[in-house]
Design a protein around this motif. Structure first.
Motif, PDB file in Angstrom:
ATOM      1  N   GLU A 221       0.829  -1.196   0.000  1.00  0.00           N
ATOM      2  CA  GLU A 221       0.000   0.000   0.000  1.00  0.00           C
ATOM      3  C   GLU A 221       0.871   1.257   0.000  1.00  0.00           C
ATOM      4  O   GLU A 221       1.891   1.313   0.669  1.00  0.00           O
ATOM      5  CB  GLU A 221      -0.903  -0.003   1.239  1.00  0.00           C
ATOM      6  N   HIS A 222       0.450   2.248  -0.772  1.00  0.00           N
ATOM      7  CA  HIS A 222       1.120   3.537  -0.789  1.00  0.00           C
ATOM      8  C   HIS A 222       0.081   4.630  -0.584  1.00  0.00           C
ATOM      9  O   HIS A 222      -1.117   4.391  -0.703  1.00  0.00           O
ATOM     10  CB  HIS A 222       1.834   3.786  -2.119  1.00  0.00           C
TER      11      HIS A 222
ATOM     12  N   CYS B 170       4.732   9.651   0.242  1.00  0.00           N
ATOM     13  CA  CYS B 170       3.967   8.493   0.698  1.00  0.00           C
ATOM     14  C   CYS B 170       4.129   8.440   2.211  1.00  0.00           C
ATOM     15  O   CYS B 170       5.250   8.438   2.706  1.00  0.00           O
ATOM     16  CB  CYS B 170       4.497   7.218   0.051  1.00  0.00           C
TER      17      CYS B 170
ATOM     18  N   TYR C 128       3.661   6.071   4.193  1.00  0.00           N
ATOM     19  CA  TYR C 128       4.237   4.797   4.646  1.00  0.00           C
ATOM     20  C   TYR C 128       5.732   4.725   4.346  1.00  0.00           C
ATOM     21  O   TYR C 128       6.477   4.020   5.015  1.00  0.00           O
ATOM     22  CB  TYR C 128       3.517   3.621   3.993  1.00  0.00           C
ATOM     23  N   HIS C 129       6.149   5.402   3.297  1.00  0.00           N
ATOM     24  CA  HIS C 129       7.562   5.377   2.892  1.00  0.00           C
ATOM     25  C   HIS C 129       7.988   6.818   2.636  1.00  0.00           C
ATOM     26  O   HIS C 129       7.940   7.280   1.489  1.00  0.00           O
ATOM     27  CB  HIS C 129       7.737   4.525   1.637  1.00  0.00           C
TER      28      HIS C 129
ATOM     29  N   MET D 237       9.753   8.286  -0.414  1.00  0.00           N
ATOM     30  CA  MET D 237       9.086   8.400  -1.715  1.00  0.00           C
ATOM     31  C   MET D 237       8.556   9.819  -1.868  1.00  0.00           C
ATOM     32  O   MET D 237       7.730  10.261  -1.078  1.00  0.00           O
ATOM     33  CB  MET D 237       7.917   7.410  -1.822  1.00  0.00           C
TER      34      MET D 237
HETATM   35 CU   LIG Z   1       4.721   3.948  -0.082  1.00  0.00          CU
END
Ligand SMILES: [Cu+2]
Length: 136
Positions: A87-88, A123, A125-126, A129
């Motif tokens: 998931e992003h 993103c 979550y990351h 990114m």
């Molecule tokens: Cu991500």
């Protein structure tokens, strides 16, 4: 002489068995299937097919990265294609304007801000990114 001869015979037999065992499983499964096939599939197969299907401005997430910077009209509908298996999100930051989550392998749309400007996004979550959406 007989004893010496038979012990050489036994050594040769053992050697033949070892090399037979070594040759068959190790190189064929180790190198052939693993590295080559998967890297070819991800690089050539994925990017070509989904792109022509979607019309309009599109952000394609692939390999834990957003694509190239995107410029859209105010209030445009933007399609997000997540080619990754995780998931992003596409979250504007530091300015607010849009925030949408996309499951792995899913496609989603969101509405661009109506206020012209440059909207960096990440993103959630990351955080490494990063992308940029320009509205004008
Ligand atoms: Cu991500």
């Amino acid at each position: 002489m007989t004893r010496f001869g038979s012990s050489i015979g036994a050594l040769l037999l053992i050697g033949a068995l070892i090399s037979a065992c070594g040759n068959t499983p190790a190189p064929s499964t180790g190198y052939g299937a693993g590295g080559g096939a998967s890297s070819v599939a991800t690089s050539s197969g994925v990017p070509g097919s989904p792109a022509p299907a979607t019309a309009g401005p599109t952000i394609t997430i692939s390999g834990m990265a957003f694509g190239e910077p995107l410029t859209v009209a105010p209030g445009a509908t933007i399609t997000v294609v997540n080619d990754d298996s995780v998931e992003h999100s596409v979250t504007s930051k530091p300015e607010t304007g849009f925030d949408t989550d996309i499951d792995g392998g899913a496609t989603k749309t969101f509405t661009a801000p109506t206020q012209p400007g440059e909207y960096p996004f990440v993103c959630t979550y990351h955080p490494n990114m990063k992308g940029t959406l320009t509205v004008k």
